[in-house]
Design a protein around this motif. Structure first.
Motif, PDB file in Angstrom:
ATOM      1  N   GLY A 203      53.483  45.389  31.340  1.00 57.54           N
ATOM      2  CA  GLY A 203      54.214  44.689  32.385  1.00 57.54           C
ATOM      3  C   GLY A 203      54.007  45.369  33.909  1.00 57.54           C
ATOM      4  O   GLY A 203      53.147  46.051  34.054  1.00 57.54           O
ATOM      5  N   ILE A 204      54.984  44.936  34.813  1.00 63.31           N
ATOM      6  CA  ILE A 204      55.090  45.486  36.147  1.00 63.31           C
ATOM      7  C   ILE A 204      55.394  47.009  36.350  1.00 63.31           C
ATOM      8  O   ILE A 204      54.678  47.567  37.032  1.00 63.31           O
ATOM      9  N   ARG A 205      56.537  47.560  35.417  1.00 63.81           N
ATOM     10  CA  ARG A 205      57.037  48.483  35.572  1.00 63.81           C
ATOM     11  C   ARG A 205      56.316  49.758  34.626  1.00 63.81           C
ATOM     12  O   ARG A 205      56.874  50.037  33.719  1.00 63.81           O
ATOM     13  N   VAL A 206      55.005  49.888  34.938  1.00 64.59           N
ATOM     14  CA  VAL A 206      54.287  50.851  34.122  1.00 64.59           C
ATOM     15  C   VAL A 206      54.981  52.193  34.197  1.00 64.59           C
ATOM     16  O   VAL A 206      55.071  52.783  32.798  1.00 64.59           O
ATOM     17  N   LEU A 207      55.548  52.820  35.048  1.00 60.85           N
ATOM     18  CA  LEU A 207      56.147  54.108  34.930  1.00 60.85           C
ATOM     19  C   LEU A 207      57.348  53.999  34.214  1.00 60.85           C
ATOM     20  O   LEU A 207      57.531  55.059  33.319  1.00 60.85           O
ATOM     21  N   ASP A 208      58.130  52.853  34.200  1.00 65.09           N
ATOM     22  CA  ASP A 208      59.281  53.008  33.163  1.00 65.09           C
ATOM     23  C   ASP A 208      58.799  52.832  31.839  1.00 65.09           C
ATOM     24  O   ASP A 208      59.267  53.413  30.988  1.00 65.09           O
ATOM     25  N   VAL A 209      57.837  52.186  31.554  1.00 62.60           N
ATOM     26  CA  VAL A 209      57.487  51.885  30.085  1.00 62.60           C
ATOM     27  C   VAL A 209      56.911  53.356  29.925  1.00 62.60           C
ATOM     28  O   VAL A 209      57.154  53.580  28.517  1.00 62.60           O
ATOM     29  N   ALA A 210      56.095  53.993  30.799  1.00 63.46           N
ATOM     30  CA  ALA A 210      55.506  55.385  29.951  1.00 63.46           C
ATOM     31  C   ALA A 210      56.842  56.293  29.870  1.00 63.46           C
ATOM     32  O   ALA A 210      56.550  57.282  29.039  1.00 63.46           O
ATOM     33  N   GLN A 211      57.840  56.315  30.449  1.00 64.88           N
ATOM     34  CA  GLN A 211      59.044  57.260  30.313  1.00 64.88           C
ATOM     35  C   GLN A 211      59.460  56.615  28.837  1.00 64.88           C
ATOM     36  O   GLN A 211      59.888  57.522  28.101  1.00 64.88           O
ATOM     37  N   VAL A 212      59.510  55.479  28.477  1.00 66.49           N
ATOM     38  CA  VAL A 212      59.963  55.301  27.126  1.00 66.49           C
ATOM     39  C   VAL A 212      59.176  55.505  26.205  1.00 66.49           C
ATOM     40  O   VAL A 212      59.304  56.123  25.193  1.00 66.49           O
ATOM     41  N   VAL A 213      57.772  55.512  26.311  1.00 70.13           N
ATOM     42  CA  VAL A 213      56.488  56.023  25.411  1.00 70.13           C
ATOM     43  C   VAL A 213      56.762  57.503  25.454  1.00 70.13           C
ATOM     44  O   VAL A 213      56.837  58.012  24.295  1.00 70.13           O
ATOM     45  N   ARG A 214      57.075  58.088  26.404  1.00 68.80           N
ATOM     46  CA  ARG A 214      57.359  59.445  26.183  1.00 68.80           C
ATOM     47  C   ARG A 214      58.623  59.936  25.527  1.00 68.80           C
ATOM     48  O   ARG A 214      58.577  60.945  24.658  1.00 68.80           O
ATOM     49  N   ARG A 215      59.456  59.180  25.643  1.00 63.70           N
ATOM     50  CA  ARG A 215      60.850  59.462  24.944  1.00 63.70           C
ATOM     51  C   ARG A 215      60.730  59.077  23.436  1.00 63.70           C
ATOM     52  O   ARG A 215      61.118  59.947  22.614  1.00 63.70           O
TER      53      ARG A 215
END
Length: 91
Positions: free
Chosen positions: A23-35
């Motif tokens: 999606g557009i918010r890649v950094l937010d998705v990366a933080q969820v993947v990190r969690r």
């Protein structure tokens, strides 16, 4: 003495979580993947940008669905896929 092989059937078939679009918010998705994975933020961002990518492998269905819900809340598209049966057991 003959060898006998048994197929153990369990109630909980392992599932995989596949990220198909960050999606557009890649950094937010990366933080969820990190969690979800425990990886560093840099590796999580790499995993989030190279799609399709396997985020979780061999988790119970409830955990996989919760992960997809968390990724969807961050703006990503993800899928739960049932792991296939091992090939050597097919007749």
């Amino acid at each position: 003495m003959a060898d006998t092989y048994f197929l153990l059937v369990c109630d909980d078939v392992p599932h995989d979580v596949v990220l198909t679009d960050p999606g557009i918010r890649v950094l937010d998705v990366a933080q969820v993947v990190r969690r979800l994975t425990g990886l560093s933020l840099w590796r999580s961002k790499v995993l989030a940008t190279r799609v399709p990518s396997l985020i979780l492998v061999g988790v119970p269905q409830e955990d996989a669905e919760a992960a997809v819900t968390a990724l969807s809340a961050a703006g990503a598209l993800a899928q739960v896929r049932e792991q296939p049966e091992p090939g050597f057991l097919k007749s």
